[in-house]
Design a protein around this motif. Structure first.
Motif, short mmCIF file in Angstrom:
data_model
loop_
_atom_site.label_atom_id
_atom_site.label_comp_id
_atom_site.label_asym_id
_atom_site.label_seq_id
_atom_site.Cartn_x
_atom_site.Cartn_y
_atom_site.Cartn_z
N ALA B 233 39.44 -9.27 28.06
CA ALA B 233 38.92 -10.48 27.43
C ALA B 233 38.88 -11.67 28.34
O ALA B 233 37.96 -12.49 28.26
CB ALA B 233 39.78 -10.80 26.22
N ASP B 234 39.86 -11.75 29.20
CA ASP B 234 39.96 -12.98 29.98
C ASP B 234 38.74 -13.19 30.87
O ASP B 234 38.18 -14.28 30.93
CB ASP B 234 41.23 -12.94 30.83
N THR B 235 38.34 -12.11 31.54
CA THR B 235 37.19 -12.27 32.43
C THR B 235 35.91 -12.52 31.67
O THR B 235 35.08 -13.34 32.08
CB THR B 235 37.03 -11.01 33.29
N ALA B 236 35.77 -11.81 30.61
CA ALA B 236 34.55 -12.03 29.82
C ALA B 236 34.51 -13.43 29.27
O ALA B 236 33.48 -14.08 29.26
CB ALA B 236 34.49 -11.02 28.68
N LEU B 237 35.67 -13.87 28.85
CA LEU B 237 35.73 -15.21 28.29
C LEU B 237 35.38 -16.25 29.34
O LEU B 237 34.67 -17.21 29.06
CB LEU B 237 37.15 -15.46 27.75
N ALA B 238 35.92 -16.05 30.50
CA ALA B 238 35.69 -17.04 31.54
C ALA B 238 34.22 -17.11 31.93
O ALA B 238 33.74 -18.15 32.38
CB ALA B 238 36.54 -16.70 32.76
N ALA B 239 33.56 -16.02 31.81
CA ALA B 239 32.18 -15.99 32.26
C ALA B 239 31.21 -16.58 31.26
O ALA B 239 30.08 -16.89 31.61
CB ALA B 239 31.77 -14.55 32.55
N LEU B 240 31.68 -16.72 30.10
CA LEU B 240 30.73 -17.11 29.06
C LEU B 240 30.65 -18.60 28.88
O LEU B 240 31.65 -19.30 29.06
CB LEU B 240 31.15 -16.47 27.73
N PRO B 241 29.52 -19.09 28.53
CA PRO B 241 29.42 -20.51 28.18
C PRO B 241 30.22 -20.78 26.93
O PRO B 241 30.20 -20.00 25.98
CB PRO B 241 27.91 -20.70 27.95
N GLN B 242 30.95 -21.83 26.96
CA GLN B 242 31.84 -22.11 25.85
C GLN B 242 31.49 -23.46 25.25
O GLN B 242 30.62 -24.17 25.72
CB GLN B 242 33.29 -22.10 26.34
N GLY B 243 32.30 -23.80 24.27
CA GLY B 243 32.08 -25.09 23.62
C GLY B 243 30.86 -25.06 22.74
O GLY B 243 30.64 -24.13 21.99
N ASN B 244 30.09 -26.07 22.86
CA ASN B 244 28.94 -26.19 21.96
C ASN B 244 27.71 -25.48 22.50
O ASN B 244 26.63 -25.64 21.97
CB ASN B 244 28.63 -27.66 21.73
N HIS B 245 27.88 -24.75 23.55
CA HIS B 245 26.80 -23.92 24.08
C HIS B 245 25.58 -24.72 24.46
O HIS B 245 24.45 -24.31 24.25
CB HIS B 245 26.40 -22.86 23.06
N VAL B 246 25.83 -25.86 24.99
CA VAL B 246 24.68 -26.65 25.44
C VAL B 246 24.04 -25.92 26.62
O VAL B 246 24.73 -25.38 27.48
CB VAL B 246 25.13 -28.05 25.85
N THR B 247 22.78 -25.88 26.66
CA THR B 247 22.09 -25.17 27.72
C THR B 247 22.40 -25.81 29.06
O THR B 247 22.25 -27.01 29.25
CB THR B 247 20.59 -25.22 27.47
N LYS B 248 22.85 -24.98 29.98
CA LYS B 248 23.22 -25.48 31.30
C LYS B 248 22.05 -25.28 32.25
O LYS B 248 21.20 -24.43 32.06
CB LYS B 248 24.44 -24.71 31.80
N PRO B 249 22.07 -26.05 33.26
CA PRO B 249 21.03 -25.81 34.27
C PRO B 249 21.16 -24.42 34.83
O PRO B 249 22.23 -23.80 34.79
CB PRO B 249 21.33 -26.89 35.31
N GLN B 250 20.11 -23.97 35.36
CA GLN B 250 20.08 -22.58 35.83
C GLN B 250 21.10 -22.36 36.93
O GLN B 250 21.81 -21.36 36.93
CB GLN B 250 18.67 -22.28 36.36
N GLN B 251 21.24 -23.29 37.84
CA GLN B 251 22.17 -23.11 38.95
C GLN B 251 23.60 -23.03 38.46
O GLN B 251 24.40 -22.24 38.95
CB GLN B 251 22.01 -24.27 39.94
N GLU B 252 23.92 -23.84 37.47
CA GLU B 252 25.28 -23.81 36.93
C GLU B 252 25.57 -22.47 36.28
O GLU B 252 26.66 -21.92 36.41
CB GLU B 252 25.45 -24.94 35.93
N ARG B 253 24.59 -21.96 35.60
CA ARG B 253 24.81 -20.66 34.98
C ARG B 253 24.97 -19.58 36.03
O ARG B 253 25.81 -18.68 35.92
CB ARG B 253 23.63 -20.32 34.06
N ASP B 254 24.19 -19.68 37.07
CA ASP B 254 24.31 -18.68 38.14
C ASP B 254 25.67 -18.74 38.80
O ASP B 254 26.32 -17.72 39.06
CB ASP B 254 23.22 -18.92 39.18
N ASN B 255 26.14 -19.96 39.02
CA ASN B 255 27.46 -20.10 39.62
C ASN B 255 28.53 -19.51 38.72
O ASN B 255 29.47 -18.85 39.15
CB ASN B 255 27.75 -21.56 39.89
N GLY B 256 28.38 -19.78 37.45
CA GLY B 256 29.37 -19.26 36.50
C GLY B 256 29.39 -17.76 36.49
O GLY B 256 30.46 -17.13 36.48
#
Lengths: 158, 304
Positions: B233-256
């Motif tokens: 769970a920990d890794t999956a959790l860390a990888a996922l967008p959290q909070g209010n799921h505001v759409t992140k820029p593409q680069q931020e998602r890629d980094n994540g």
């Protein structure tokens, strides 16, 4: 006009309407048909006819059907006195008048019946028949004069 | 004015009762002054008809009407059909309403696919990691429970993995279910920090749901992959967008996502020597250089 008022009109006016139609057409079967059709029309249009005007409506419909009936059977002689169930022995004058009525034209006969049988005024007769007051007056004058002249002849009275 | 030339019409009007008061007086005066006219008046009066009261209409009963209300009687079978259909519809409607009322929106899906994220993006991220990880998901109501399972490598590799790591991972959770609370702070774009409290909470929820459902087919001995247990769970959790799921820029998602893969690999390698060793063996045994990875509802490819 609702159901009770319609049925009340049947009880109150059917006899008088039948007498008028019978005298007008001179045929029992035709009179029966016309009376039935008149009340049928009244029943169909009862929502549009006030109870106070039921009689006028009935006689208007019956008059129009009498005119149509006369047009269809224009060659048939008027035989009201023969067909009438009350055509039993009558006093001489009355019998002569009935006979004279049969000799009138259909329009005049109908107007006389409306006047004498139902006591309608000229104005009311005009509304029922669609004639003007002056036309009603002329028709009735001619009819009365013709009936009087028929009575004057001694052979008609005796 | 009434004269001998026009008196006849006045006679008829008098007989018919159509004379007004003034004319009536004049007419009576005229008749009184002319006896011949009076005699003629009697003849006109004789022309009046009297209705024969003995004549009665015999068909009155036929004319009497009764207003009747039309009643439409449906056949019993047809009526039953309608009743049954109405009952079924009402039952379904109530069922839907009750089920929706029972499912309170307390938790938010673990993974919420950000807008703009495409499979190609995920594939690019996956290509930067050398860890074959397959993550499945099962959606239950308003909560998405993700299960991290084995990689999509050749099936022949997996029995060896299971066998070698079985003893070590017996005490670890067999499957990692993660449930993310709705009000978690938005930190997916910063790092892949593992929040133990949330993971614990998620594990508890997962355990409880697993007990409740009892028949999750995924928890089977065949699917108890050691890697699944390690990267839970920990890794999956860390990888996922959290909070209010505001759409992140593409680069931020890629980094994540890149951090996610790095975290997964590091987690496995640091788990134990045995696991690390087996990981190398896995890598060697994988004949294909690309492994299809399914992450939640998204698929991408990890290249070695």
């Amino acid at each position: 006009m609702h159901e009770k008022e319609y049925n009340s009109a049947v009880r109150e006016w059917s006899d008088r309407l039948f007498r008028f139609v019978l005298k007008s057409t001179g045929n029992m079967a035709d009179a029966d048909d016309i009376v039935q059709n008149s009340f049928e029309q009244l029943w169909i249009k009862r929502s549009q006819v006030e109870a106070a005007k039921a009689k006028s409506f009935l006689f208007t419909v019956a008059y129009n059907q009498c005119v149509d009936n006369h047009r269809v059977k224009t060659r048939r002689p008027h035989t009201a006195l023969v067909d009438s169930p009350a055509s039993g022995p009558t006093p001489g004058v009355k019998k002569a008048i009935e006979k004279a009525l049969g000799n009138l034209d259909s329009q005049s006969r109908t107007l006389v019946l409306l006047k004498d049988y139902e006591g309608y005024s000229y104005e009311e007769i005009g509304r029922i028949t669609g004639l003007s007051d002056s036309q009603v007056r002329v028709y009735l004058f001619r009819a009365r004069k013709q009936l009087k002249e028929f009575l004057v002849c001694i052979e008609n009275v005796i | 004015m009434i004269t001998l030339n026009n008196y006849e019409q006045y006679l008829v009007l008098f007989v018919d009762g159509e004379l007004d008061e003034a004319t009536l007086e004049e007419f009576e005066t005229f008749v009184a002054a002319h006896p011949s006219v009076a005699a003629e008046l009697e003849l006109f009066q004789m022309t009046q008809l009297e209705p024969d009261q003995t004549i009665e209409y015999q068909g009155k009963k036929k004319l009497i009407r009764t207003e009747t209300t039309r009643r439409i009687w449906l056949p019993l079978a047809t009526g039953r059909k309608y009743l049954v259909a109405a009952g079924i519809a009402a039952t379904l409607f109530l069922g839907v309403v009750v089920s929706r009322m029972q499912k309170a929106p307390e938790l938010q899906p673990l993974t919420h696919r950000p807008q703009g994220t495409s499979d190609s993006t995920a594939r690019d991220i996956a290509s930067k990691s050398d860890l074959p990880v397959l993550i499945d998901s099962a959606k239950t109501g308003n909560t998405t429970v993700s299960r991290i399972s084995k990689a999509g490598a050749k099936k022949t590799v997996m029995p060896a993995i299971r066998k070698s790591l079985k003893s070590e991972l017996q005490n670890k959770p067999q499957l990692g279910y993660v449930q993310v609370a709705k009000d978690q702070p938005d930190s997916a774009n910063k790092d892949v920090a593992i929040r133990s409290t949330e993971i614990d909470r998620a594990d508890q929820v997962v355990a409880k749901r697993t007990e409740d459902r009892g028949a999750l087919p995924a928890i089977t001995p065949e699917r108890k992959n050691p890697i699944d247990s390690i990267v839970t769970a920990d890794t999956a959790l860390a990888a996922l967008p959290q909070g209010n799921h505001v759409t992140k820029p593409q680069q931020e998602r890629d980094n994540g996502m890149q951090d996610l893969m790095s975290g997964i690999r590091e987690k496995i390698l640091n788990a134990s020597d045995a696991v690390a060793g087996k990981y190398n063996s896995i890598k060697k045994n994988i004949s294909e250089r690309e492994v299809k990875v399914s992450f939640v509802n998204k698929k991408f490819i990890l290249s070695f």
